[in-house]
Structure formats: C-alpha cells, structure tokens
Design a protein around this motif. Structure first.
Motif, PDB file in Angstrom:
ATOM      1  N   ASN A  87       0.834  -1.208   0.000  1.00  0.00           N
ATOM      2  CA  ASN A  87       0.000   0.000   0.000  1.00  0.00           C
ATOM      3  C   ASN A  87       0.865   1.253   0.000  1.00  0.00           C
ATOM      4  OD1 ASN A  87      -2.523  -1.361   0.145  1.00  0.00           O
ATOM      5  ND2 ASN A  87      -2.260  -1.655   2.345  1.00  0.00           N
ATOM      6  N   THR A  88       1.917   1.217   0.822  1.00  0.00           N
ATOM      7  CA  THR A  88       2.815   2.369   0.916  1.00  0.00           C
ATOM      8  C   THR A  88       3.556   2.599  -0.393  1.00  0.00           C
ATOM      9  OG1 THR A  88       3.102   1.918   3.281  1.00  0.00           O
ATOM     10  CG2 THR A  88       4.702   3.397   2.247  1.00  0.00           C
ATOM     11  N   THR A 105       1.048   4.171  -3.024  1.00  0.00           N
ATOM     12  CA  THR A 105       0.733   5.584  -2.810  1.00  0.00           C
ATOM     13  C   THR A 105       1.969   6.466  -2.957  1.00  0.00           C
ATOM     14  OG1 THR A 105       1.011   5.356  -0.407  1.00  0.00           O
ATOM     15  CG2 THR A 105      -1.223   5.101  -1.298  1.00  0.00           C
ATOM     16  N   GLU A 122      -4.733  13.306  -8.214  1.00  0.00           N
ATOM     17  CA  GLU A 122      -4.251  12.127  -7.496  1.00  0.00           C
ATOM     18  C   GLU A 122      -4.931  11.954  -6.142  1.00  0.00           C
ATOM     19  OE1 GLU A 122      -1.859  11.148  -4.043  1.00  0.00           O
ATOM     20  OE2 GLU A 122      -1.314  13.037  -5.029  1.00  0.00           O
ATOM     21  N   THR A 152      -5.572   8.363  -3.980  1.00  0.00           N
ATOM     22  CA  THR A 152      -4.815   8.047  -2.769  1.00  0.00           C
ATOM     23  C   THR A 152      -5.743   7.833  -1.578  1.00  0.00           C
ATOM     24  OG1 THR A 152      -2.824   9.212  -3.505  1.00  0.00           O
ATOM     25  CG2 THR A 152      -3.110   8.951  -1.131  1.00  0.00           C
ATOM     26  N   VAL A 180      -7.100   4.321  -1.731  1.00  0.00           N
ATOM     27  CA  VAL A 180      -6.104   3.314  -1.328  1.00  0.00           C
ATOM     28  C   VAL A 180      -5.925   3.327   0.188  1.00  0.00           C
ATOM     29  CG1 VAL A 180      -3.697   2.582  -1.537  1.00  0.00           C
ATOM     30  CG2 VAL A 180      -4.915   3.418  -3.554  1.00  0.00           C
ATOM     31  N   LEU A 181      -5.894   4.528   0.769  1.00  0.00           N
ATOM     32  CA  LEU A 181      -5.755   4.627   2.222  1.00  0.00           C
ATOM     33  C   LEU A 181      -6.933   3.972   2.936  1.00  0.00           C
ATOM     34  CD1 LEU A 181      -4.435   8.293   2.692  1.00  0.00           C
ATOM     35  CD2 LEU A 181      -3.161   6.173   3.002  1.00  0.00           C
ATOM     36  N   ASN A 196       3.265  11.179   0.482  1.00  0.00           N
ATOM     37  CA  ASN A 196       2.382  10.019   0.436  1.00  0.00           C
ATOM     38  C   ASN A 196       2.927   8.861   1.260  1.00  0.00           C
ATOM     39  OD1 ASN A 196       0.605  11.399  -1.205  1.00  0.00           O
ATOM     40  ND2 ASN A 196       0.365   9.706  -2.631  1.00  0.00           N
ATOM     41  N   THR A 203       0.620   7.433   4.238  1.00  0.00           N
ATOM     42  CA  THR A 203       0.202   6.025   4.247  1.00  0.00           C
ATOM     43  C   THR A 203       0.739   5.312   5.475  1.00  0.00           C
ATOM     44  OG1 THR A 203       0.263   6.076   1.827  1.00  0.00           O
ATOM     45  CG2 THR A 203       0.075   3.919   2.862  1.00  0.00           C
TER      46      THR A 203
END
Length: 251
Positions: free
Chosen positions: A85-86, A89, A107, A111, A114-115, A207, A211
């Motif tokens: 995930n990190t 992002t 974006e 993001t 995803v978070l 990011n 994240t």
C-alpha cells in the motif's frame, strides 16, 4: 498468579505497544517537513485561495467516492500488505507532485481510496468485518486523527474512543464531521506536493508519510477496539489508559 492478574498484565503490555506505535506514527511526517523546509501550519498558505475555499467540499467528495470504490473493490482485489500500500501511494504521490497542483488534485481521491482500503484491511487483520456498516464507520473515523504533519499528540485522541459519536450516525453524517479536519490535513499534503523543483520528491515523501501514518493509526484504533472486546473493559477506559501511557513514554 490469578487469571485476573494475567488479564491486567496483558492489557498493560498491549497498551504500551499501542502507545509506542502511536508515538512512532508521525516520525516520517517530521522528515517530510524537514525536506520541504516548512512548518505544517504554514503549508496551507501556499495554496491558491480558490483551492483553499473548496478543500472541504473536495474532501467530502473524495471520502464519499473512496468509500464506494473501496467497498466495490473488496470482492475483486484482496487486501494488500502494508508495505505494498505504501509503495503504491508513494509512486502516486511522485506522479501527483511532478505536475504541480493540477496533478496533485487529480491524485488526491485515488490516494484516499487506497488509504481507506488499507484501513479496512487492517480492521480485517484485527478480526473485524469491513463489510459491517459499523466497521465501515470505524474505518472512516481513523481519518479524524490529526495527520502526520501535526505535532499535538492530544489531537489524535478523540478518534480513539469515537464509538460514542458513531452510535446512530449515518455514514454521510460521519463524513460531514470528519471532512473539516481532513481537509486541513489533505491541504497540507497538496501544498507539500507543489513545492517548486522538488515537487515529485515531496509528493512521494508526503504520500509515504501519510500512508505509514494512517496505517499505524488504524492499527492503534482497531487494536484498542479488539483489546476492549478481549478484556471486557470499555474503549473509553482503555483510551484513557493509552493517553496516560503516551504521556508517560514522552516524559
């Protein structure tokens, strides 16, 4: 040793671990501030007034869209490891920062999605069902924490015992309450991504920090939730114990 003493020892140990995780959550955020050479409270001043005026509305839309997309994707895409995930992002932050404010704005909702998926995955990791409407609200409430660029540990504490305010709240109503604070946090992210010359690097670093931070805070939030269920103690009591332990560790 009596069983009650074992329970007390386990709770004390788990609270100490959660406190360390909470304290470590912002360390990367401070590195971002060093990279961009600014202070969190001054970052929003770098944004154009029209963008600042629309931040709360844009944040509400991003959260609404993220919730729909995150839930729709659960049956198609499995939960990912935190490092992945990190990585995703971080790459998106670099692309967002490379094009300045327009690409950073484009974006932002991606993001956010995803978070939220990452937060839902952490809820599942702690034994909770992300499809449960109550857990969906719990996941959203993680965004009520102060953000990785803030320096006030106390500002994060309200969301840890947010069950009281979640009771009876609709998802839309919860988003309306979260959006003002998150708008400030995401505004800082946008401003960092528009730093001249180093926009891509700042976007990637920001990011990465965001994240890492929200995944850590999700572990604290749902870890506390799970601890309440295991121990039979209230989240309010455990939240107070966590506050005390964080203060003790800082001293």
């Amino acid at each position: 040793m009596p069983p009650t003493d074992l329970v007390t020892l386990d709770v004390t140990r788990d609270i100490a671990l959660l406190a360390r995780r909470h304290r470590a959550a912002r360390s990367v955020g401070m590195q971002v501030l060093n990279l961009i050479g600014g202070r969190a409270e001054n970052l929003l001043e770098r944004l154009p007034d029209p963008v600042k005026d629309q931040l709360e509305t844009a944040t509400s839309r991003a959260l609404e869209g993220a919730l729909r997309a995150a839930q729709a994707s659960r049956g198609v895409i499995p939960d990912q490891k935190g490092w992945l995930n990190t990585a995703v992002t971080t790459a998106m932050g670099a692309m967002g920062g490379a094009g300045g404010l327009p690409t950073a704005l484009a974006e932002l909702p991606v993001t956010t999605t995803v978070l939220l998926r990452a937060i839902q995955g952490i809820a599942a990791e702690h034994g909770f069902d992300p499809d449960d409407p109550a857990i969906q609200k719990e996941a959203l409430s993680v965004f009520a924490s102060a953000g990785p660029l803030a320096d006030d540990d106390g500002a994060d504490m309200a969301f840890l015992t947010a069950r009281i305010t979640l009771t009876g709240a609709t998802v839309h109503g919860l988003i309306a309450r979260i959006a003002p604070r998150l708008a400030t946090v995401l505004g800082q992210k946008l401003a960092a991504q528009t730093v001249p010359i180093i926009g891509a690097a700042a976007g990637a670093a920001t990011n990465y920090a965001y994240t890492s931070y929200y995944q850590s805070m999700a572990h604290v939030h749902f870890g506390l939730f799970a601890l309440a269920e295991r121990s039979g103690q209230t989240r309010e009591a455990l939240g107070a114990a966590l506050r005390d332990e964080i203060r003790r560790q800082i001293r």
